[in-house]
Scaffold this active site. Structure first.
Site, PDB file in Angstrom:
ATOM      1  N   TYR A  77       7.247   4.233  -3.884  1.00 43.91           N
ATOM      2  CA  TYR A  77       7.267   4.208  -2.280  1.00 43.91           C
ATOM      3  C   TYR A  77       8.946   5.006  -2.316  1.00 43.91           C
ATOM      4  O   TYR A  77       9.269   4.881  -3.294  1.00 43.91           O
ATOM      5  CB  TYR A  77       7.016   3.210  -1.060  1.00 43.91           C
ATOM      6  CG  TYR A  77       6.286   3.211  -0.439  1.00 43.91           C
ATOM      7  CD1 TYR A  77       5.381   3.494  -0.468  1.00 43.91           C
ATOM      8  CD2 TYR A  77       5.639   1.457  -1.585  1.00 43.91           C
ATOM      9  CE1 TYR A  77       3.888   3.189   0.001  1.00 43.91           C
ATOM     10  CE2 TYR A  77       5.032   1.080  -1.289  1.00 43.91           C
ATOM     11  CZ  TYR A  77       3.463   1.625  -0.419  1.00 43.91           C
ATOM     12  OH  TYR A  77       2.201   0.972  -0.383  1.00 43.91           O
ATOM     13  N   THR A 124       3.631   7.462  -3.603  1.00 43.25           N
ATOM     14  CA  THR A 124       2.621   7.128  -2.790  1.00 43.25           C
ATOM     15  C   THR A 124       2.675   8.092  -1.664  1.00 43.25           C
ATOM     16  O   THR A 124       4.171   8.135  -1.601  1.00 43.25           O
ATOM     17  CB  THR A 124       2.801   5.527  -2.332  1.00 43.25           C
ATOM     18  OG1 THR A 124       2.087   4.889  -3.288  1.00 43.25           O
ATOM     19  CG2 THR A 124       1.544   5.212  -1.048  1.00 43.25           C
ATOM     20  N   LYS A 173      -0.134   9.792  -5.332  1.00 44.22           N
ATOM     21  CA  LYS A 173      -1.247   8.581  -4.466  1.00 44.22           C
ATOM     22  C   LYS A 173      -1.686   9.129  -3.222  1.00 44.22           C
ATOM     23  O   LYS A 173      -0.765   8.755  -2.323  1.00 44.22           O
ATOM     24  CB  LYS A 173      -0.521   7.479  -4.905  1.00 44.22           C
ATOM     25  CG  LYS A 173      -2.008   6.237  -4.530  1.00 44.22           C
ATOM     26  CD  LYS A 173      -1.843   5.285  -4.975  1.00 44.22           C
ATOM     27  CE  LYS A 173      -2.625   3.479  -4.682  1.00 44.22           C
ATOM     28  NZ  LYS A 173      -2.004   3.153  -3.321  1.00 44.22           N
ATOM     29  N   HIS A 233      -5.761   4.558   0.805  1.00 39.83           N
ATOM     30  CA  HIS A 233      -5.038   3.600   1.126  1.00 39.83           C
ATOM     31  C   HIS A 233      -5.670   2.550   1.217  1.00 39.83           C
ATOM     32  O   HIS A 233      -5.610   0.811   1.845  1.00 39.83           O
ATOM     33  CB  HIS A 233      -4.051   3.886   1.461  1.00 39.83           C
ATOM     34  CG  HIS A 233      -2.649   2.541   1.064  1.00 39.83           C
ATOM     35  ND1 HIS A 233      -1.445   3.496   0.872  1.00 39.83           N
ATOM     36  CD2 HIS A 233      -2.566   1.822   0.850  1.00 39.83           C
ATOM     37  CE1 HIS A 233      -0.382   2.926   0.134  1.00 39.83           C
ATOM     38  NE2 HIS A 233      -0.569   1.403   0.776  1.00 39.83           N
ATOM     39  N   GLY A 290     -11.182   3.226  -3.759  1.00 42.90           N
ATOM     40  CA  GLY A 290     -11.165   2.335  -2.128  1.00 42.90           C
ATOM     41  C   GLY A 290     -12.578   2.581  -2.692  1.00 42.90           C
ATOM     42  O   GLY A 290     -13.188   3.273  -2.538  1.00 42.90           O
TER      43      GLY A 290
HETATM   44  C1  LIG Z   1      -2.882  -6.328  -0.763  1.00 46.13           C
HETATM   45  C2  LIG Z   1      -2.781  -4.497  -1.367  1.00 46.13           C
HETATM   46  C3  LIG Z   1      -1.268  -4.066  -1.069  1.00 46.13           C
HETATM   47  C4  LIG Z   1      -1.421  -2.888  -1.748  1.00 46.13           C
HETATM   48  N1  LIG Z   1      -0.050  -2.530  -2.028  1.00 46.13           N
HETATM   49  C5  LIG Z   1      -0.431  -1.316  -2.159  1.00 46.13           C
HETATM   50  C6  LIG Z   1       0.898  -0.832  -2.104  1.00 46.13           C
HETATM   51  O1  LIG Z   1       2.343  -1.985  -2.876  1.00 46.13           O
HETATM   52  N2  LIG Z   1       1.336   0.842  -3.129  1.00 46.13           N
HETATM   53  C7  LIG Z   1       0.676   1.365  -2.663  1.00 46.13           C
HETATM   54  O2  LIG Z   1       0.441   2.856  -3.368  1.00 46.13           O
HETATM   55  N3  LIG Z   1      -0.933   1.248  -1.763  1.00 46.13           N
HETATM   56  C8  LIG Z   1      -0.944  -0.011  -2.696  1.00 46.13           C
HETATM   57  N4  LIG Z   1      -2.406  -0.993  -2.466  1.00 46.13           N
HETATM   58  C9  LIG Z   1      -3.696   0.423  -1.633  1.00 46.13           C
HETATM   59  C10 LIG Z   1      -4.051  -0.188  -3.022  1.00 46.13           C
HETATM   60  O3  LIG Z   1      -3.123   0.645  -4.550  1.00 46.13           O
HETATM   61  C11 LIG Z   1      -5.515   0.831  -3.200  1.00 46.13           C
HETATM   62  O4  LIG Z   1      -5.500   2.035  -3.100  1.00 46.13           O
HETATM   63  C12 LIG Z   1      -6.565   0.667  -2.464  1.00 46.13           C
HETATM   64  O5  LIG Z   1      -6.402  -0.763  -2.254  1.00 46.13           O
HETATM   65  C13 LIG Z   1      -8.186   0.981  -3.108  1.00 46.13           C
HETATM   66  O6  LIG Z   1      -9.281  -0.231  -2.193  1.00 46.13           O
HETATM   67  P1  LIG Z   1      -9.403  -0.978  -2.605  1.00 46.13           P
HETATM   68  O7  LIG Z   1      -8.793  -2.121  -2.625  1.00 46.13           O
HETATM   69  O8  LIG Z   1     -10.369  -0.910  -1.841  1.00 46.13           O
HETATM   70  O9  LIG Z   1     -10.443  -1.372  -4.431  1.00 46.13           O
HETATM   71  C14 LIG Z   1      -2.007  -1.979  -1.174  1.00 46.13           C
HETATM   72  C15 LIG Z   1      -3.383  -2.504  -1.206  1.00 46.13           C
HETATM   73  C16 LIG Z   1      -4.102  -3.651  -0.561  1.00 46.13           C
HETATM   74  C17 LIG Z   1      -5.197  -4.581  -0.623  1.00 46.13           C
HETATM   75  C1  LIG Z   2       5.947  -2.075   1.872  1.00 46.98           C
HETATM   76  C2  LIG Z   2       4.042  -2.280   2.055  1.00 46.98           C
HETATM   77  C3  LIG Z   2       3.500  -3.352   1.367  1.00 46.98           C
HETATM   78  C4  LIG Z   2       1.923  -2.624   0.054  1.00 46.98           C
HETATM   79  C5  LIG Z   2       0.957  -2.549   1.198  1.00 46.98           C
HETATM   80  O1  LIG Z   2       0.449  -3.298   2.238  1.00 46.98           O
HETATM   81  C6  LIG Z   2       0.099  -1.493   1.394  1.00 46.98           C
HETATM   82  O2  LIG Z   2       1.113  -0.089   0.536  1.00 46.98           O
HETATM   83  O3  LIG Z   2      -0.515  -1.635   1.905  1.00 46.98           O
END
Ligand SMILES: Cc1cc2nc3c(=O)[nH]c(=O)nc-3n(C[C@H](O)[C@H](O)[C@H](O)COP(=O)(O)O)c2cc1C
Ligand SMILES: CCCCC(=O)C(=O)O
Length: 367
Positions: free
Chosen positions: A137, A163, A240, A264, A296
């Site tokens: 980020y 991201t 992303k 996301h 996703g």
């Molecule tokens: C608990 C959690 C934490 C996440 N943290 C980040 C992160 O730190 N950076 C980021 O770019 N996306 C983050 N994401 C989004 C994921 O990279 C991804 O885009 C998404 O979970 C994909 O969808 P799915 O969970 O349905 O497979 C997070 C998602 C979840 C569920």
């Molecule tokens: C500070 C963001 C933490 C990760 C998260 O929850 C996400 O990217 O969805």
């Protein structure tokens, strides 16, 4: 793996890992993993879009050998599958990202490590036998970003993933209702404690994650700032969260090597167009100028096939990796990855597509 009474391995279905994770995790952690933004309309949108796509198989093709292997930005993968960046894997298992990295390596999948990983980049790299990418980020503290990038380079990470759909963390009602904060024993250990302080310390009615992002993320960055990232690092840059052809074209013009088409996981813009619905537009806009990954709602091997037919080079899973981790650490994540890869290999055979190059737009029908 579970075992039958006779001792045979039984491959667990993904929902079994999900159910186990839900049972094991504290409610607010489960909500943080499972939850979405706003009305949570985007939690199902990607899944619905994938379900609407139907496969068009070819027959009498020699599928006696199917090879799901592929290459992505210079890395060999056992299948076009990776783990999306997710913060704080130690919320799911004490070993955190080290367990995930071991599993990704065992299965031959890519692992994208979150900037907010709860294990050090060096420990993760030491456990990894497969390719690693580092997600970022954009922080106000660019010096900390530069430091992290240098460490990632030294540890052998192969790409940076910026991201771009989160200039701030969106309002997530479950986290707000729970006053969710990262427990003090779990930390984003790759960043200075003072920069992460706002993520800890619960306040009723407020998400500490959202509070932290508003304080620390630089929401003023634009396309011009990518030049700084290219100056700091020669690693390939992946963006992303791109959902339009216009931004995809701009990305290629700005020297980007890859895009992740993503909502996301339904955690950022509510009422957006779903990522699978945006994929064709993005693939057409980049016209081979960079690699394209979808994330996703990827839950079945058939979803990998559908993404490839739409022109993606690979997919990433998010939550299912955390379910596997909560279920049984490395073994659980390996189980999740192997389950998806096994399903994908079967879809290859039944589709008459023995290599990943055999998937194209004629392989799907969308109503
Ligand atoms: C608990 C959690 C934490 C996440 N943290 C980040 C992160 O730190 N950076 C980021 O770019 N996306 C983050 N994401 C989004 C994921 O990279 C991804 O885009 C998404 O979970 C994909 O969808 P799915 O969970 O349905 O497979 C997070 C998602 C979840 C569920
Ligand atoms: C500070 C963001 C933490 C990760 C998260 O929850 C996400 O990217 O969805």
């Amino acid at each position: 793996m579970d075992r039958t009474a006779s001792g045979e391995d039984v491959v667990l279905a993904l929902h079994t890992y999900e159910a186990a994770a839900k049972e094991r995790l504290p409610g607010p952690v489960w909500d943080f993993f499972a939850g979405g933004s706003g009305t949570e309309s985007m939690l199902t949108a990607g899944r619905d879009a994938l379900d609407r796509i139907r496969l068009r198989p070819r027959c009498l093709v020699d599928v006696s050998r199917c090879d799901p292997g592929t290459e992505l930005l210079g890395a060999r993968l056992a299948a076009p599958l990776g783990i999306a960046p997710m913060a704080y894997h130690r919320l799911a298992h004490p070993e955190g990202e080290v367990a995930t990295a071991r599993a990704a390596g065992d299965a031959g999948a890519l692992l994208t490590v979150s900037m907010f990983a709860s294990r050090t980049l060096e420990d993760i790299a030491a456990a990894a036998t497969g390719p690693l990418w580092l997600q970022l980020y954009w922080l106000r503290r660019r010096d900390l970003m530069a430091d992290l990038i240098r460490r990632a380079e030294a540890a052998g990470f192969r790409a940076l993933v910026l991201t771009v759909d989160a200039p701030r963390v969106a309002f997530r009602p479950r986290d707000a209702a729970n006053g969710f904060a990262v427990p003090s024993g779990i930390r984003a250990v790759n960043l200075a404690a003072e920069v992460m302080a706002a993520s800890h310390g619960s306040r009723a009615g407020e998400s500490a994650i959202a509070r932290h992002s508003a304080e620390q993320f630089d929401s003023s960055v634009t396309w011009d700032d990518l030049a700084w990232l290219h100056e700091v690092s020669s690693l390939p840059l992946v963006l992303k969260g791109v959902l339009t052809g216009d931004d995809a074209r701009l990305a290629v013009e700005h020297g980007v090597s890859g895009l992740v088409v993503s909502n996301h996981g339904g955690r950022q813009l509510d009422f957006a167009r779903s990522a699978p619905d945006c994929l064709t537009e993005v693939v057409d806009a980049v016209a081979g100028g960079c690699r394209v990954v979808l994330d996703g709602g990827i839950r079945y091997g058939a979803d990998i096939a559908k993404a490839l037919c739409l022109g993606a080079d690979a997919v990433m899973i998010g939550r299912p990796a955390l379910w596997g981790l909560a279920h049984s650490g490395t073994e659980g994540v390996t189980g999740v990855l192997r389950l998806l890869m096994g399903e994908f290999e079967e879809v290859m055979a039944l589709m008459g597509a023995p290599t990943v190059a055999d998937f194209g737009r004629s392989g799907i029908a969308t109503p």
